[in-house]
Design an enzyme around this catalytic site. Structure first.
Site, short mmCIF file in Angstrom:
data_model
loop_
_atom_site.label_atom_id
_atom_site.label_comp_id
_atom_site.label_asym_id
_atom_site.label_seq_id
_atom_site.Cartn_x
_atom_site.Cartn_y
_atom_site.Cartn_z
N GLU A 75 0.81 -1.22 0.00
CA GLU A 75 0.00 0.00 0.00
C GLU A 75 0.84 1.27 0.00
O GLU A 75 0.45 2.28 -0.59
CB GLU A 75 -0.97 0.00 1.18
N HIS A 98 -11.77 -5.59 9.34
CA HIS A 98 -12.41 -5.40 8.03
C HIS A 98 -13.80 -4.78 8.17
O HIS A 98 -14.65 -4.98 7.31
CB HIS A 98 -12.57 -6.75 7.31
C1 LIG Z 1 -2.43 -4.72 4.17
C2 LIG Z 1 -3.40 -5.54 3.38
N1 LIG Z 1 -3.52 -5.34 2.07
C3 LIG Z 1 -4.39 -6.04 1.33
C4 LIG Z 1 -5.19 -6.99 1.92
C5 LIG Z 1 -6.21 -7.77 1.09
N2 LIG Z 1 -5.75 -9.15 0.93
C6 LIG Z 1 -6.19 -10.13 1.73
S1 LIG Z 1 -5.49 -11.59 1.38
C7 LIG Z 1 -4.57 -10.93 0.15
C8 LIG Z 1 -3.65 -11.80 -0.64
C9 LIG Z 1 -2.55 -12.33 0.18
O1 LIG Z 1 -1.79 -13.20 -0.57
P1 LIG Z 1 -0.72 -14.13 0.12
O2 LIG Z 1 0.10 -13.32 1.06
O3 LIG Z 1 0.01 -14.85 -0.94
O4 LIG Z 1 -1.56 -15.15 1.02
P2 LIG Z 1 -2.61 -16.25 0.57
O5 LIG Z 1 -3.93 -15.58 0.55
O6 LIG Z 1 -2.19 -16.81 -0.73
O7 LIG Z 1 -2.58 -17.28 1.66
C10 LIG Z 1 -4.83 -9.58 0.02
C11 LIG Z 1 -4.22 -8.70 -0.99
C12 LIG Z 1 -5.07 -7.15 3.31
N3 LIG Z 1 -5.84 -8.01 3.97
N4 LIG Z 1 -4.17 -6.42 4.01
#
Ligand SMILES: Cc1ncc(C[n+]2csc(CCOP(=O)(O)OP(=O)(O)O)c2C)c(N)n1
Ligand SMILES: Cc1ncc(C[n+]2csc(CCOP(=O)(O)OP(=O)(O)O)c2C)c(N)n1
Ligand SMILES: [Mg+2]
Ligand SMILES: [Mg+2]
Lengths: 333, 313, 333, 313
Positions: A69, A138
């Site tokens: 971000e 959230h």
């Molecule tokens: C700071 C932040 N930015 C964006 C999000 C939205 N978000 C939730 S899960 C996710 C993807 C995360 O990917 P990864 O770290 O590979 O974990 P996975 O879901 O594959 O287990 C995002 C962008 C969030 N929860 N927190």
């Protein structure tokens, strides 16, 4: 702002998400400097499907980013200083807190320090609000944080038409604008939306119901509950003047004061926590104006809580139709 | 490997899988509501970690963390209760699917902010400096989280202070709907450990034994004062990012190989060599989880009157 | 809270910085779980010299950190969950914005989600405010942001005694506490400070001047100007009841309402931006209480600006003695 | 090296030095107020960078950035006016010592938030993708900033997108009052570039020619589409973190060698071989800066009535 007064308009049936999409498409189409990016915004079309098809239509100007971000917002500031007009997405307003510096300490200062010679016309789209099952990280309604920051405009559309209109205005505005949408509204069903046409300047509120007994100021999705409450109260002969503050910065202070001057009663309703919420600002401005009150004005909001996930716990924390009706009745006494 | 260990691992993987499948059923039935992230296909990581760490160690996960809680010992009914918003849930329904926590089981919680658990885990390790517990902290996050500033800060902080933290990056190839390989210049994420003069390695994240061995080694190394490490566990998410994800972003056939390589299928192949049928184990686990769900459903919903408690001391 | 009611007290001459240092020393001394860390906090004794000597005295429990606010705050949350009581420093409140997530989305939720079985008694010391030459990124008064966040206590000491007292209370409190100090006050000169003695619970305000004509609520260093203005007005026969809100969360709402019930006039003065400032909350609470007003209540703050560095530009943006006097006189008409 | 180039470099280094010394005098005289961070001893970095980049390139610095603005071409009087809070200052007094900016000279500003300039510079480079400018962005920050999340995010973002950004880390050994070597496990900070599959190198930050050559190469490489790079420029801050810093943290004799190795002394030695006296050059520069200060002092202070302008369009 370009001369769009003669642009043709069209009425079409769109969901809130589609209305946002249409506004983004228009901005990308009409303003060549527009960029659109954020997490999952490009190829997948957004985690809520809001940006679907835009990458295909506009190619490189629409793209996905890492989960960074600070980099998203910071790069938007830098690109804007160089003449681009980035529209970036912060998926949930809660996530803005990992990178608030880039909004408050950076974005908000550009025009001021440069005395207007360099500016940062960034649009930040985000969304907020409670939804069944959503956790404390959230569920927050954080508009008040941004409304305390001079230099950044803030709006919070609820209808599909407003979602379209404010975003087009934001895209054309030379001020940074935070557009706070609401994920619960994205896919609720189609509404008639007028697209195209002249671009309104930012600012303004909407009177959603005329009434002489009490002014109710509200914004965001909770407006629906206020309007439902107004129906109930109307049946009892209590007529609310419901003002939806589509734009919170700039805020239509005079419109509200004029209404209260007539109704002599004020209720402010929001989904954010009560303490330090923007309701306090609205109430204060009206009271400071010296307008006469028949009864002390009142705010309704969440009672300063973290938000639990279980629907049975969270369901009754925000102002409800009943609590709004109750508060209004008390004010009428 | 010892067949008893294989069976034990299969049982745990099956329990995690069955829990997720049961949660999915409950979600479809609208009993569980809201964003729910399943760990299906990735269970070898929690199972391996949980069997590598001690009671006093602290485990931190993400929203995709049901399995981590279960592997740490949280009773299935308390898990189901939590997701179902029951008073009997491990947090009385306050955490829900994406933010539940169980400190009494050494599970210091899910986190719904990408990357945020890493600095917190670092603090848990820091506390061990003073409390004589010998605690090691293990923090688990996804591939996408590697690009979040807080993870960088935590790794540097832990390494500069030689804190006993194991950073486990579960690389499932996707960050929500976006492939990690397009969001980094070097897709071998464990290489980043070198930036902090920290040990880093990539491991097979679909084999509980591998995870146990490698994480176990690094945990004991950290406990001995040799500092933090980064483990990149390679796996695949066999389902959507959240329940309901249409997975439009998948390439056709993308999961074909992954479906053959996932922990339960793999364990099944190995167990078959010993004449053990993994499906029997799985059915047992499914029965356990469905019973837990039924029990939880029979409990009262979290009491609205309690929602305002515990904001302050 | 331990039984310290019989602890001996001592009156000594301390600057504000020394009073903070004394409180930190006491916490480290009396509460073995206390840790003290942050950027430059250990060996160099703090960028303002506030933590001088504490590392020498308490060894490993006091240390320096990388410039990593998310790691500082996040590690404090984690250490606190494990039973430590970290006191961490964020050098300027403006810098909290690079890591606000750890306060709002993490720290504030720990007790709530765990239903009190696990808590995070972190004290965050920071400082804020305008000072001659300070730029827009080092001048903000951001208390309102934190006051909108349930779960985190907030106080803002001005005198050396208060700096000592609130910090001791914060260190003993089981709630997370944000202590907002002010760098302009650190080295202003010695004051008599009572150290040692019983630990007060958090909360409370101080009546700094008795008066019947108007209630003035204020906090932080600007209280000095309010008191100077009160002297001027006193000479004119206008007697202000000046309440300094040492603690903003919890806020002494009843104390303020009781005062206004007597004076029927209210002025709130702060150094933060006006819109969305905590003055709006104070005003709203009093108005909502239904207390009678002789004149509409009023707020004074910075007029929603970025803060320029040049003293000739910034010097007059915060409420001044003159503007306070003027506002009070207007309220008396 | 060509003596003309040596003289040109010495002149620029001397101008930056003289500006800082003059600012210090003005601060002692209470004409300049507030936190003021001098770049004394580190001038080879701004001088080298400014002579390596083009008009259309964008330079970003920190609060220790007066020299960067001057090297980019901001007139001394506009600099002095800014620090003195004059209407004639480059930002009319709004930026001050620690947050001034001069886009019209390709200097996109100081930044008083550690690390915050890096993502912004990345955006400036991103804009170049669309505007046909061929712009390269150069962002300068300190050793301590390497531990800030935003710098990590910017480097990954730039590298994943192959953006033309040169990250210049000025390693002066100290982050305010704390030695960088104790805040990282690997004090060779340029190694971190590898985490992003980015070119990284450590250079002599006390020689303008070295800085020009190396940064110049990397800037052109970036302009040619080969992506970002990290340069660690080794130097020493010969004065306090800010004016008034008692420097209690210095080890005795710490600066003895640094004082012999600093850019102006070094250039002086080389020029002496050619019979040129660097002190003459410095005195000329000092006269220029003092004249600029006098001129600025004669200008009216920034007009309070204008303070509320330009918050919004
Ligand atoms: C700071 C932040 N930015 C964006 C999000 C939205 N978000 C939730 S899960 C996710 C993807 C995360 O990917 P990864 O770290 O590979 O974990 P996975 O879901 O594959 O287990 C995002 C962008 C969030 N929860 N927190
Ligand atoms: C986010 C943030 N944290 C802390 C500070 C306070 N601070 C200002 S300068 C500085 C030290 C920076 O050190 P370094 O990056 O090495 O740069 P140098 O001052 O040596 O040029 C610190 C901690 C800040 N301005 N911003
Ligand atoms: Mg992933
Ligand atoms: Mg440094």
């Amino acid at each position: 702002m370009p001369d769009l007064l003669e642009a043709t308009t069209e009425t079409t049936s769109l969901s809130y998400a589609e209305a946002v999409n249409a506004a983004l498409g228009r901005a990308l189409d009409e303003i060549p400097e527009t960029l659109l990016y954020g997490e999952d915004v490009g190829t997948p079309g957004g985690v809520f499907g809001v940006t679907r098809g835009l990458k295909r239509r506009f190619g490189d100007r629409v793209f996905d980013t890492p989960i960074s971000e600070s980099a998203i917002l910071g790069s938007a500031v830098g690109a804007a200083m160089m003449g681009r007009r980035p529209i970036v997405e912060i998926m949930w307003i809660d996530f803005s807190l990992v990178a608030l510096d880039q909004i408050v300490n950076q974005l908000a200062n550009v025009r001021y320090i440069n005395r207007g010679t360099v500016t940062a016309p960034v649009v930040i789209r985000t969304q907020q609000g409670m939804a069944p099952g959503a956790c404390a990280q959230h569920s927050q309604s954080l508009e008040a944080l941004f409304l305390h920051i001079p230099g950044v405009r803030v709006c919070m559309p609820r209808t599909a038409q407003d979602a379209y209109d404010v975003l087009v205005s934001a895209a054309y505005s030379d001020d940074p604008v935070l557009v706070i949408e609401n994920r619960s509204l994205y896919h609720l069903g189609k509404q008639e939306v007028v697209v195209g046409g002249p671009v309104s300047p930012i600012g303004g509120s909407k009177v959603r119901r005329e009434g002489d007994d009490m002014t109710v100021v509200t914004w965001g999705s909770i407006t629906e509950r206020v309007l439902d409450a107004a129906d109930i109260l109307g049946a009892e002969g209590i007529e609310l003047n419901v003002i939806e503050a589509l734009w919170l910065n700039p805020f239509d202070t005079q419109g509200v004061i004029d209404s209260v001057a007539r109704t002599e009663r004020l209720l402010v309703v929001h989904e954010a926590n009560l303490t330090g919420g923007f309701g306090a600002e609205v109430l204060s401005r009206v009271v400071e104006s010296g307008v006469r009150f028949e009864a002390p004005p009142k705010r309704l909001g969440v009672e300063d809580l973290r938000i639990p996930a279980a629907p049975s716990l969270a369901g009754n924390l925000a102002p409800s139709i009943e609590s709004i009706v109750r508060a209004a009745r008390t004010l009428m006494r | 490997m010892d067949v008893d260990q294989l069976i034990a691992d299969a049982r745990q993987v099956a329990r995690l899988r069955a829990m997720e499948e049961t949660i999915k059923e409950l979600w479809v039935a609208k009993e569980v509501v809201g964003s729910t992230h399943l760990d299906i296909g990735q269970e070898a990581v929690p199972v391996g970690i949980a069997s590598a760490i001690r009671r006093e160690d602290a485990l931190f996960a993400t929203y995709r963390g049901h399995g981590y809680a279960l592997a740490r010992g949280v009773p299935p009914e308390a898990m189901m209760g939590e997701l179902l918003g029951r008073a009997s849930g491990i947090n009385g329904g306050r955490g829900g699917s994406a933010y539940l926590t169980a400190p009494e089981y050494g599970f210091y919680g899910e986190n719904s902010i990408v990357g945020a658990g890493a600095p917190i885990a670092t603090g848990a390790a820091l506390a061990g400096r003073y409390d004589g517990s010998g605690r090691v902290a293990v923090t688990v996050f996804g591939d996408g989280a590697m690009n979040q500033g807080s993870v960088h800060e935590a790794m540097n902080f832990a390494s500069a202070m030689k804190l006993p933290v194991i950073f486990v990056c579960v690389n499932n190839g996707w960050s929500e709907l976006t492939p990690i390989n397009e969001m980094v210049a070097d897709p071998e994420l464990f290489h980043r450990a070198a930036a902090y003069a920290m040990h880093g390695e990539r491991i097979d994240g679909n084999d509980p034994a591998v995870v146990r061995d490698r994480v176990g080694d690094l945990v004991e190394r950290a406990r001995a004062g040799e500092g933090p490490a980064l483990v990149e566990a390679m796996t695949a998410r066999l389902v959507g990012h959240y329940i309901g994800d249409a997975e439009v972003y998948r390439r056709p056939g993308e999961l074909d190989r992954a479906n053959q390589d996932e922990p339960l299928v793999r364990l099944g192949r190995k167990l078959a060599e010993h004449g053990v049928e993994v499906d029997v184990i799985y059915q047992e686990a499914l029965a356990e989880m469905r019973a837990a769900a039924d029990a939880a459903l029979a409990n009262p919903k979290a009491n609205a009157a309690t929602a305002k408690e515990h904001v302050y001391a």
